[in-house]
Design a protein around this motif. Sequence first.
Motif, PDB file in Angstrom:
ATOM      1  N   GLY A  96       0.848  -1.188   0.000  1.00 26.63           N
ATOM      2  CA  GLY A  96       0.000   0.000   0.000  1.00 26.63           C
ATOM      3  C   GLY A  96       0.877   1.229   0.000  1.00 26.63           C
ATOM      4  N   PRO A  97       0.270   2.377  -0.168  1.00 32.38           N
ATOM      5  CA  PRO A  97       1.067   3.601  -0.096  1.00 32.38           C
ATOM      6  C   PRO A  97       1.611   3.802   1.314  1.00 32.38           C
ATOM      7  CG  PRO A  97      -1.281   4.113  -0.223  1.00 32.38           C
ATOM      8  CD  PRO A  97      -1.153   2.635  -0.399  1.00 32.38           C
ATOM      9  N   GLN A  98       2.808   4.381   1.420  1.00 29.99           N
ATOM     10  CA  GLN A  98       3.363   4.672   2.740  1.00 29.99           C
ATOM     11  C   GLN A  98       2.549   5.749   3.444  1.00 29.99           C
ATOM     12  OE1 GLN A  98       5.450   3.235   0.728  1.00 29.99           O
ATOM     13  NE2 GLN A  98       7.198   2.444   1.822  1.00 29.99           N
ATOM     14  N   PHE A  99       2.030   6.701   2.676  1.00 32.96           N
ATOM     15  CA  PHE A  99       1.185   7.741   3.253  1.00 32.96           C
ATOM     16  C   PHE A  99       0.370   8.405   2.158  1.00 32.96           C
ATOM     17  CE2 PHE A  99       5.230   9.707   2.235  1.00 32.96           C
ATOM     18  CZ  PHE A  99       4.890  10.915   1.651  1.00 32.96           C
ATOM     19  N   THR A 100      -0.638   9.148   2.591  1.00 28.68           N
ATOM     20  CA  THR A 100      -1.498   9.902   1.686  1.00 28.68           C
ATOM     21  C   THR A 100      -1.519  11.348   2.153  1.00 28.68           C
ATOM     22  OG1 THR A 100      -2.905   7.976   1.283  1.00 28.68           O
ATOM     23  CG2 THR A 100      -3.860  10.141   0.778  1.00 28.68           C
ATOM     24  N   ILE A 101      -1.376  12.251   1.201  1.00 28.80           N
ATOM     25  CA  ILE A 101      -1.517  13.671   1.495  1.00 28.80           C
ATOM     26  C   ILE A 101      -2.809  14.136   0.839  1.00 28.80           C
ATOM     27  CG2 ILE A 101      -0.591  15.996   1.104  1.00 28.80           C
ATOM     28  CD1 ILE A 101       2.201  14.808   1.202  1.00 28.80           C
ATOM     29  N   ASN A 102      -3.695  14.651   1.652  1.00 29.93           N
ATOM     30  CA  ASN A 102      -4.937  15.193   1.106  1.00 29.93           C
ATOM     31  C   ASN A 102      -4.656  16.573   0.541  1.00 29.93           C
ATOM     32  OD1 ASN A 102      -6.398  12.928   2.049  1.00 29.93           O
ATOM     33  ND2 ASN A 102      -6.559  13.859   4.054  1.00 29.93           N
ATOM     34  N   PHE A 103      -5.232  16.858  -0.619  1.00 26.58           N
ATOM     35  CA  PHE A 103      -5.105  18.191  -1.190  1.00 26.58           C
ATOM     36  C   PHE A 103      -6.505  18.683  -1.537  1.00 26.58           C
ATOM     37  CE2 PHE A 103      -4.718  15.253  -4.691  1.00 26.58           C
ATOM     38  CZ  PHE A 103      -5.325  15.855  -5.779  1.00 26.58           C
ATOM     39  N   GLU A 104      -6.612  19.892  -1.988  1.00 23.62           N
ATOM     40  CA  GLU A 104      -7.917  20.529  -2.179  1.00 23.62           C
ATOM     41  C   GLU A 104      -8.879  19.702  -3.025  1.00 23.62           C
ATOM     42  OE1 GLU A 104      -9.782  24.777  -3.742  1.00 23.62           O
ATOM     43  OE2 GLU A 104      -7.646  24.417  -3.906  1.00 23.62           O
ATOM     44  N   ARG A 105      -8.400  19.015  -4.043  1.00 22.20           N
ATOM     45  CA  ARG A 105      -9.278  18.295  -4.960  1.00 22.20           C
ATOM     46  C   ARG A 105      -9.145  16.786  -4.885  1.00 22.20           C
ATOM     47  NH1 ARG A 105     -12.874  20.570  -4.673  1.00 22.20           N
ATOM     48  NH2 ARG A 105     -13.786  19.048  -6.046  1.00 22.20           N
ATOM     49  N   GLY A 106      -8.375  16.271  -3.909  1.00 23.74           N
ATOM     50  CA  GLY A 106      -8.262  14.821  -3.871  1.00 23.74           C
ATOM     51  C   GLY A 106      -7.308  14.260  -2.852  1.00 23.74           C
ATOM     52  N   PHE A 107      -6.889  13.043  -3.157  1.00 25.61           N
ATOM     53  CA  PHE A 107      -6.037  12.240  -2.296  1.00 25.61           C
ATOM     54  C   PHE A 107      -4.786  11.862  -3.085  1.00 25.61           C
ATOM     55  CE2 PHE A 107     -10.544  11.271  -1.692  1.00 25.61           C
ATOM     56  CZ  PHE A 107     -10.731  11.748  -0.407  1.00 25.61           C
TER      57      PHE A 107
END
Length: 172
Positions: A96-107
Amino acid sequence: MEKWDLFDKHRYKIEKQITRGDEMKPEEFHLVVHICIFNSKGEMLIQQRQSFKQGWPNLWDITCGGSAVAGETSQQAASRELFEELGIHYNFEKIGPQFTINFERGFDDFYLIEYDFDLNELTLQIEEVQAAKWASKEEILELIELKKFIPYYESIIAFLFEGRNHYGSVRL
């Protein structure tokens, strides 16, 4: 025409797709993936975007990335993007991804992998990539300072290098 699945703020897929460039409603989000390949020397593979590419032309960027297309999982999108942009086959299905950064229009899912190979084995996608090379954290930070690299937060670049061999946020 590239189609995207849309998600709600909790990352649940909603029954709607759009074509890239279409306007999204404020409660709609899409999935992006970024892959960072590190060699055993601790260097990251970086790519230089094409001069005619919309958004950050001629700037250096992390290994690769892009939007997931309709029907793709994050892992499938990562595998496709890496192959399309650099000609690298890598199976993401068991990670899986190590981490996710949320941004204004998505993941934005980030995958950090260690993989040694010869740069001459790369097949650069002419529409996207004009060059690729290995770079240290210090080299990338210098490129950012010189405005020759996409202006990521310096702390994000440091985090990518520090987290490359680990899942989680605690040193064990």
